[in-house]
Design an enzyme around this catalytic site. Sequence first.
Site, PDB file in Angstrom:
ATOM      1  N   CYS A   1       0.672  -1.314  -0.101  1.00  8.54           N
ATOM      2  CA  CYS A   1       0.007  -0.010   0.238  1.00  8.54           C
ATOM      3  C   CYS A   1       1.016   1.275   0.066  1.00  8.54           C
ATOM      4  O   CYS A   1       0.489   2.309  -0.697  1.00  8.54           O
ATOM      5  CB  CYS A   1      -0.892   0.094   1.181  1.00  8.54           C
ATOM      6  N   THR A   2       2.099   1.290   0.531  1.00 13.38           N
ATOM      7  CA  THR A   2       2.944   2.247   0.526  1.00 13.38           C
ATOM      8  C   THR A   2       3.448   2.492  -0.802  1.00 13.38           C
ATOM      9  O   THR A   2       3.505   3.699  -1.489  1.00 13.38           O
ATOM     10  CB  THR A   2       3.923   2.154   1.826  1.00 13.38           C
TER      11      THR A   2
END
Length: 155
Positions: free
Chosen positions: A44-45
Amino acid sequence: MLSEHTIAPDFTLPDAEGRPVKLSDFRGQKVVLYFYPRDNTPGCTRQACAFAAAYDTFRQRGVVVIGVSKDTQASHQRFAAKHQLPFILLSDPDHAVLELYDVWKEKKQYGKVSMGTVRSTYLIGEDGVILKAMPKVKPDTNAADVLAALDALEG
């Protein structure tokens, strides 16, 4: 996933600062609405940072970028600050919008079954119609894939 060429369901969710954001507020602009599992996880980062790196290109093309997860507003604040994310993050802790957009699904990981967000992206037109539905996107290529979809639609 919701079908392309249908109206994207309207919703209101709080942003990282607690301000209500309504999808229909962006009529007249294209919107990238991406759903992701969790703030500050590796995939997600990378996905968020890829959207951040391409943000100026999206903005120059008049496209709004909105990320949605079930994380809290406080989590979104920390995530956005840590990675200098310039776009809107919306909090859906009850996963009502995740369900509305058909991205809250049963997932299997290491033999364990649970409910969670399937990383998915919708490209929504100025009129609120879904132009492109992108299921099970890859975090590293999602932003570039959306830009390619924009090129194909506009070309």
